[in-house]
Motif scaffolding. Structure first.
Motif, PDB file in Angstrom:
ATOM      1  N   PHE A 171       6.250   2.723   0.705  1.00  0.00           N
ATOM      2  CA  PHE A 171       5.834   2.023  -0.507  1.00  0.00           C
ATOM      3  C   PHE A 171       5.452   0.591  -0.306  1.00  0.00           C
ATOM      4  CE2 PHE A 171       8.092   5.289  -2.963  1.00  0.00           C
ATOM      5  CZ  PHE A 171       7.300   5.833  -3.706  1.00  0.00           C
ATOM      6  N   ASP A 172       5.956  -0.074   0.417  1.00  0.00           N
ATOM      7  CA  ASP A 172       5.471  -1.408   0.912  1.00  0.00           C
ATOM      8  C   ASP A 172       4.347  -1.432   1.419  1.00  0.00           C
ATOM      9  OD1 ASP A 172       7.952  -2.302  -0.574  1.00  0.00           O
ATOM     10  OD2 ASP A 172       8.853  -2.922   1.691  1.00  0.00           O
ATOM     11  N   LEU A 173       4.086  -0.668   2.205  1.00  0.00           N
ATOM     12  CA  LEU A 173       2.775  -0.347   3.134  1.00  0.00           C
ATOM     13  C   LEU A 173       1.563  -0.012   2.163  1.00  0.00           C
ATOM     14  CD1 LEU A 173       1.553  -0.569   5.873  1.00  0.00           C
ATOM     15  CD2 LEU A 173       2.216   1.754   6.190  1.00  0.00           C
ATOM     16  N   ALA A 174       2.084   0.979   1.259  1.00  0.00           N
ATOM     17  CA  ALA A 174       1.110   1.633   0.373  1.00  0.00           C
ATOM     18  C   ALA A 174       0.569   0.293  -0.618  1.00  0.00           C
ATOM     19  CB  ALA A 174       1.437   2.608  -0.452  1.00  0.00           C
ATOM     20  N   GLU A 175       1.547  -0.415  -1.053  1.00  0.00           N
ATOM     21  CA  GLU A 175       1.052  -1.791  -1.914  1.00  0.00           C
ATOM     22  C   GLU A 175       0.394  -2.630  -1.380  1.00  0.00           C
ATOM     23  OE1 GLU A 175       4.635  -2.591  -5.164  1.00  0.00           O
ATOM     24  OE2 GLU A 175       5.018  -3.491  -3.087  1.00  0.00           O
ATOM     25  N   ARG A 176       0.262  -2.610  -0.011  1.00  0.00           N
ATOM     26  CA  ARG A 176      -0.745  -3.584   0.573  1.00  0.00           C
ATOM     27  C   ARG A 176      -2.040  -2.924   1.117  1.00  0.00           C
ATOM     28  NH1 ARG A 176       4.042  -4.480   3.692  1.00  0.00           N
ATOM     29  NH2 ARG A 176       2.924  -3.683   5.543  1.00  0.00           N
TER      30      ARG A 176
END
Length: 353
Positions: A171-176
């Motif tokens: 999720f953190d990666l997708a946000e970026r």
């Protein structure tokens, strides 16, 4: 000057051919940057080492590696002299487990000049986040009897902590990136673990309202990787499903030989490890034709891990330019040697000064 101390394990086969040029690329990156340096310490642990010493790495190998910031690995395995289950569990998986490298990251994207088997690859750019420590690859199970009643049991182990950490990383990666996350599941056929995986995903996604999500059964997802790879951004998957999907990702790029991977330790207590997806390819070892791109792209992922994303993107841009200009090894349709490809990458990096 910021110095990074890296343990280097070239390993087996073409690992010994592609690691040195990748290290030269990292030295060139440091030269271009000016405020960055690398100190590499090489270890000869491999199947050849096993034949001489009866072990893939010395008894204190884990303690030795623990002192480094990261591990840069080439390839492990030579089944003609050491069974794969001995070589992998004695080195690669031993490092992953002891250093709690619970996340595996593998990107796949369209490269101009690299012939994808897809008729229209549509500039896909995706990344798979794979839970890397448990799931279907647990060591729990066994065999009983040695006759017509012989039985083997392999237990899949899914913990809430393991699932959630992989999902939050994704999720953190997708946000970026492009704010879309797909969960790989198979809850219509696997009775306990996959509904559990889905339930954890449903809870975690509430903390990421800006990220669009969907769940897809692994069989359909594998088909979509081939028919519609451009529809994906970040995919989070269990150990086995992530392993399968990333090989498909390498295939639709045009070669698994260029695919990189990172094994990430999340708690900061141990080093992370960076390795290409390809194997040791002992059949072409020593011919000077091994593709160095997978190892060099892996170096880019290590730069990202060191918070040097800008340098990492410059390196990936150069890799793409070199392939687009037909400076390629034979496995992807070119005529260049390993050294010719890596030398050209270094020359173009120096031109960025």
């Amino acid at each position: 000057m910021k110095k990074h101390e890296i343990a280097v394990i070239p390993g087996d086969g073409i690992g010994k051919e592609v690691v040195p040029p990748a290290l030269e690329v990292l030295h060139t990156i440091a030269e271009v940057h000016g405020g960055l340096s690398f100190e590499f310490t090489e270890f000869p642990w491999s199947c050849d080492y096993y034949l001489e010493h009866g072990e893939m790495m010395p008894e204190d190998g884990i303690e030795t590696l623990q002192n480094f910031e990261a591990i840069f690995l080439g390839a492990v395995g030579n089944p003609s002299i050491v069974p794969d289950h001995v070589s992998l569990w004695g080195l690669l998986l031993k490092i992953r487990r002891n250093f709690e490298q619970s996340i595996n990251i593998r990107p796949a994207q369209y490269f101009k000049g690299l012939r994808s088997p897809l008729t229209n690859p549509n500039d896909f750019d995706l990344i798979v986040v794979r839970e890397n420590s448990e799931g279907e690859y647990s060591e729990i199970g066994g065999r009983i009897h040695r006759n017509e009643n012989e039985m083997a049991i392999q237990n899949a182990v899914f913990t809430r902590k393991g699932c959630e950490s992989a999902m939050r990383y994704a999720f953190d990666l997708a946000e970026r990136r492009n704010k879309h996350l797909t969960s790989a599941t198979k809850s219509n056929g696997i009775f306990h673990t996959m509904p559990f995986w889905d339930s954890v995903f449903d809870v975690v996604k509430n903390d990421y309202p800006k990220v669009e999500t969907n769940s897809s059964h692994i069989d359909a997802l594998a088909a979509f990787f081939v028919s519609q790879p451009e529809k994906f951004d970040v995919i989070v998957a269990s150990n086995l499903f992530g392993d399968i999907l990333t090989d498909i990702g390498g295939a639709v790029m045009g070669s698994i030989g260029i695919a990189p991977a990172a094994n990430i330790n999340l708690n900061g207590q141990y080093p992370s490890m960076f390795e290409p997806v390809h194997g040791s390819a002992p059949d072409i070892y020593g011919k000077g034709i091994a593709n160095p791109v997978g190892q060099i792209w892996t170096a880019k992922m290590m730069l990202d891990h060191f918070n040097e994303e800008e340098l990492g993107e410059k390196l990936l841009d150069v890799i793409q330019e070199v392939i687009a200009d037909d400076i390629k090894t034979a496995d992807i349709g070119g005529k260049c040697t390993t050294d010719e490809v890596s030398t050209e990458i270094c020359n173009r990096l120096r031109a960025l000064k």
